[in-house]
Design a protein around this motif. Structure first.
Motif, PDB file in Angstrom:
ATOM      1  N   VAL A 695      14.140   3.739   5.585  1.00  0.00           N
ATOM      2  CA  VAL A 695      13.164   2.484   5.612  1.00  0.00           C
ATOM      3  C   VAL A 695      13.336   1.458   6.825  1.00  0.00           C
ATOM      4  N   GLY A 696      12.505   1.474   7.672  1.00  0.00           N
ATOM      5  CA  GLY A 696      12.385   0.445   8.182  1.00  0.00           C
ATOM      6  C   GLY A 696      11.422  -0.467   8.272  1.00  0.00           C
ATOM      7  N   GLU A 697      12.002  -1.988   7.181  1.00  0.00           N
ATOM      8  CA  GLU A 697      11.674  -3.368   6.745  1.00  0.00           C
ATOM      9  C   GLU A 697      11.059  -3.824   7.941  1.00  0.00           C
ATOM     10  N   VAL A 758       7.753  -8.431  10.709  1.00  0.00           N
ATOM     11  CA  VAL A 758       7.648  -8.313  12.419  1.00  0.00           C
ATOM     12  C   VAL A 758       8.309  -8.754  13.481  1.00  0.00           C
ATOM     13  N   GLN A 759       8.903  -7.893  14.729  1.00  0.00           N
ATOM     14  CA  GLN A 759       9.505  -9.412  15.500  1.00  0.00           C
ATOM     15  C   GLN A 759       8.468  -8.157  17.158  1.00  0.00           C
ATOM     16  N   SER A 809       7.399 -13.528   8.553  1.00  0.00           N
ATOM     17  CA  SER A 809       6.950 -12.740   7.275  1.00  0.00           C
ATOM     18  C   SER A 809       5.732 -10.911   7.249  1.00  0.00           C
ATOM     19  N   ASN A 810       5.603  -9.944   7.646  1.00  0.00           N
ATOM     20  CA  ASN A 810       5.052  -9.542   7.629  1.00  0.00           C
ATOM     21  C   ASN A 810       3.438  -9.485   6.547  1.00  0.00           C
ATOM     22  N   ILE A 811       2.099  -8.998   6.564  1.00  0.00           N
ATOM     23  CA  ILE A 811       1.217  -9.907   5.940  1.00  0.00           C
ATOM     24  C   ILE A 811       0.605  -8.415   6.137  1.00  0.00           C
ATOM     25  N   ASN A 812       0.115  -7.874   4.702  1.00  0.00           N
ATOM     26  CA  ASN A 812      -0.642  -7.363   3.847  1.00  0.00           C
ATOM     27  C   ASN A 812      -2.343  -7.550   3.952  1.00  0.00           C
TER      28      ASN A 812
END
Length: 829
Positions: A695-697, A758-759, A809-812
């Motif tokens: 799982v790619g986090e 996210v990078q 941090s990823n934003i949905n």
């Protein structure tokens, strides 16, 4: 010989135009604004509409029920014609179709007067005394020709004569051998003078020939021609003006690429060697997976060669497990799954007369029959005389499905490898059922592999309705992309194969088949030398199908670690493949929705740059990456032409180059020359080691922001059909330069992504950002790279790479990254 020389009668039927000449009958249909159908018969009447290849129609077709899940019926466009004395004008929205009365010929032009297609007057359509049909088209010195399916040699097929005929071409020469395994009678013409592309698809599955200017006669203007051994002339003219447009429209007609399970993008192990072991072939394969893990080489599956079906006499019997080699097939499949690998068993449609199931199929009438339509036709096959399953017969399909389900699919197998399915039959008068219409095999031979793949897909879906099938086929006709991934068959182990398999694959992509590849390392011949093997892996990682597959003639087996001192290069290349899986999967979805190739010739992306008209070996991976593999032994440098219309950045150093020039780069054995296009958006994963289980986090996005661009990053669970009901996540990434530099992320769909971080790597060649904002929040800027790495959010400027590395941090939800490149005046402060 019959030649249409003049029109004798015209009838307008509102949505089609019937024309009778002194030799043949013609029917013109405007299927939509981009596709014109021109149908011709020299018989008294047209044959019934009965096509396995078309998924877009405007007429009732005998195959409508069979293909109801994939066929779309539209209303043909009504066009009134004008009688202009010497010709009839059919004026459509985009096209003018001029039908000359005497001598008869059809000419198609755009609204600016550019002639896109023109029949050769006095010789437009011909039927010879043997029943062969010909279509002659005018050629221009500025014309270039691409496509034709799976064809050896360079990309541009001008001055080539090519035969359309599926054949098992073991150890073929990828520059010279013709024909190969696929039969796709479609090509793209690009006129370099007006820069307009168009296409012609001949919906005729008889053996045929394309002559693209080899033949010359002083009595005629320069011409090309199509010749089929029988049937009707059923040609579809397809609009551009871009090559991209032609392929999109062609795949609207014959179908988009099927979206397989995501793991199909992983490394798929394979070799005939293991399944030919006297005993314990299953253990050898499981040990192969363990060795991959030990060597840190990701692997997601294994193509199981047909030795698993060997009988006591050593011959292949499809659906027959050899229990000396595979003691417990069910347990073996489960162990493979535990190790994160799918199994794709090899199956063949020819059944030897000694096959244990032969009589059952014969009694059911499931084989292609002899010319009396009474007994199964037998022919030469691998292992002896065999009969071939008739996939145009519902009885053949159902019995095949029954045994495929019982012997293979019921074990939990959802990946099927269709092989040796070229249907090389010598008695072309053999009879096929053809859904009750009855037809000689000569008319249907190349369609059999399509229907075989169709049955494999249906069998998997009927057994596991929510699991995506992964079907692979060696042979095929137009439309094979609807069901299967393909590969370029049993190539020869040589530097030439490495090089010329590239245009073979690119030509397939320009023929609607986006998901394909070749056997990496070479199939037939001695084991590849170490340098060749490394270079082939470095090329193969960019092919949609990535499999090292071999049948070495020197008693060896081709494995990633076969040359221990070179394994580091193999591992690095395969790990790069896995880093690119998010990009490749998004491209695969684009192929499934738009028809776009994954590996793209430079002319596809840079049609305005005439320097790439004949480039056959360098290619684009999607729209963002130019790949210039090392294809020559002992290379120390590599010359690369960078197309005009973009700037280019070295993958490793981020050094910038202007487009429209040839550069020369130094290379080592570890080099894979790659160049990032300006405006590139490339999603990657640094964590992926197994597509089944990992799982790619962290999502790693490489973005070049000097020009506006857009890319759709696609995610779903990779295995089920939930995506068809909205359970996917398509994130549109936009680079906007209208008011500063903004990168906007707009999600669509309900899939819950596993991505937590996210990078974002922003290539900023001229100037570093002064500020990075996430929405309206200013992100912290770090001067120390280690502090940035330890942080949860912020950014750091890598001076050597000239890249701003941004983390958050990823934003949905929809959000924007703002990059401020204003110059900070430190002196006046």
């Amino acid at each position: 010989m019959k030649v249409s020389r003049k029109i004798v009668k015209i009838e307008n039927h509102h949505t089609y135009l019937d024309i009778e000449t002194d030799a043949g009958k013609y029917r013109l249909i405007l299927l939509n604004d981009d596709i014109v159908r021109i149908r011709c018969t020299f018989a008294a009447e047209f044959k019934p509409e009965a096509s396995y290849a078309l998924v877009l129609t405007a007429w009732q077709d005998h195959m409508d029920e069979l293909l109801q899940g994939e066929r779309k019926r539209v209303e043909a466009i009504a066009v009134a014609y004008q009688d202009c004395d010497t010709y009839i004008l059919w004026a459509a929205k985009k096209l003018n179709i001029k039908i000359h009365k005497n001598p008869f010929a059809i000419e198609i032009s755009d609204k600016n007067g550019n002639i896109l297609h023109s029949d050769l007057q006095e010789k437009a359509s011909v039927q010879d005394d043997l029943g062969r049909i010909y279509h002659y088209s005018c050629m221009d010195d500025d014309d270039y020709f691409y496509g034709f399916g799976e064809k050896a040699g360079v990309l541009n097929k001008k001055k080539r004569r090519m035969r359309m005929h599926n054949v098992d071409t073991l150890g073929y020469d990828s520059e010279l051998t013709d024909p190969l395994y696929k039969h796709i009678p479609f090509y793209i013409k690009l006129n370099s003078k007006n820069n307009i592309a168009s296409g012609l698809f001949y919906n005729n599955s008889y053996d045929s020939v394309f002559d693209m200017g080899c033949e010359r006669s002083g009595y005629w203007n320069t011409y090309s021609y199509f010749c089929a051994d029988g049937g009707e002339l059923d040609v579809f003219f397809i609009c551009g003006p871009k090559i991209k447009d032609v392929i999109k429209n062609y795949t609207d007609l014959t179908g988009k690429t099927i979206l397989p399970a995501k793991y199909s993008l992983g490394y798929m192990g394979s070799t005939m060697y293991y399944t030919e072991l006297d005993v314990s072939a299953d253990k050898a394969i499981l040990q192969f997976l363990d060795k991959c893990k030990e060597e840190e080489i990701p692997c997601d599956g294994f193509f199981l060669s047909s030795g698993y079906t060997a009988g006591a006499d050593g011959k292949r019997y499809v659906f027959n497990w050899n229990y000396d080699r595979f003691t417990n097939p069910q347990g073996f499949v489960e162990e493979m799954k535990e190790k994160g690998a799918a199994l794709a068993p090899n199956i063949k449609p020819g059944m030897l007369t000694t096959h244990p199931l032969y009589k059952e199929f014969a009694a059911a009438g499931a084989y292609i029959k002899d010319d009396s339509d009474e007994k199964p036709q037998t022919d030469r096959y691998w292992g002896g005389q065999a009969s071939f399953v008739d996939f145009t017969n519902p009885k053949g399909r159902e019995l095949w499905k029954k045994h495929l389900q019982e012997a293979i699919v019921s074990l939990g197998i959802t990946s099927i490898w269709n092989d040796n399915n070229e249907y090389e039959m010598n008695d072309l008068a053999s009879i096929c059922h053809y859904e009750g219409l009855k037809e000689n095999v000569s008319a249907l031979r190349p369609l059999m592999p399509n229907l075989m793949a169709f049955m494999a897909k249906e069998t998997v879906l009927e057994t596991y309705p929510n699991i995506r099938p992964y079907i692979v086929s060696r042979a095929g006709f137009a439309g094979i992309q609807r069901y299967a991934q393909t590969w370029a068959g049993d190539n020869n182990t040589s530097w030439k194969s490495l090089k010329f398999n590239i245009p073979v694959i690119l030509g397939m992509g320009l023929s609607g088949v986006a998901n394909q590849g070749c056997d990496i390392g070479g199939f037939f011949g001695p084991a590849p030398e170490p340098e060749l093997f490394v270079r082939w892996i470095q090329n193969g990682i960019f092919q949609p199908r990535f499999s090292i597959h071999s049948c070495n003639t020197d008693n060896t087996v081709t494995e990633p670690w076969m040359f221990p001192s070179y394994t580091k290069y193999i591992k690095a290349a395969i790990q790069l493949r896995y880093r690119l899986v998010p990009y490749l999967y998004s491209l695969l979805v684009e192929a499934a929705t738009e028809g776009s190739p994954i590996m793209r010739p430079l002319i596809y992306e840079f049609q305005d740059d005439h320097n790439v008209l004949e480039e056959s070996f360098d290619f684009m991976l999607g729209s963002s990456l130019l790949i210039a593999n090392i294809l020559d032994k002992g290379a120390k440098t590599r010359q690369v032409y960078l197309p005009a219309g973009a700037e280019w950045f070295d993958w490793y150093t981020k050094k910038r180059y202007e487009g429209g020039q040839i550069i020369e780069v130094e290379v080592s054995l570890g080099s894979i020359p790659m160049f990032i296009r300006s405006g590139a958006i490339i999603p990657m994963s640094e964590e992926l080691t197994n597509i089944h289980k990992a799982v790619g986090e962290t999502l790693h996005l490489l973005v070049e922001v000097s020009s506006e661009a857009e890319f759709s990053l696609y995610e779903d669970d990779g295995i089920t059909n939930h995506y068809k009901h909205g359970d996917y996540l398509k994130t549109k990434v936009n680079i906007n330069k209208s008011n500063g530099t903004k990168i906007t992320f707009t999600p669509e769909g309900s899939f819950l992504t596993p991505v937590k971080v996210v990078q974002l790597d922003l290539i900023c060649h001229d100037i570093a950002p002064i500020q990075i904002r996430l929405q309206d929040r200013k992100l912290s800027m770090f001067l120390n790279q280690r502090e940035w790495q330890a942080s949860t959010a912020g950014w750091y400027y890598d001076m050597e790479q000239k890249t701003a590395k941004i983390k958050y941090s990823n934003i949905n939800a929809t959000y924007t990254i703002h990059a401020d490149f204003a110059v900070k005046d430190l002196i006046s402060v």
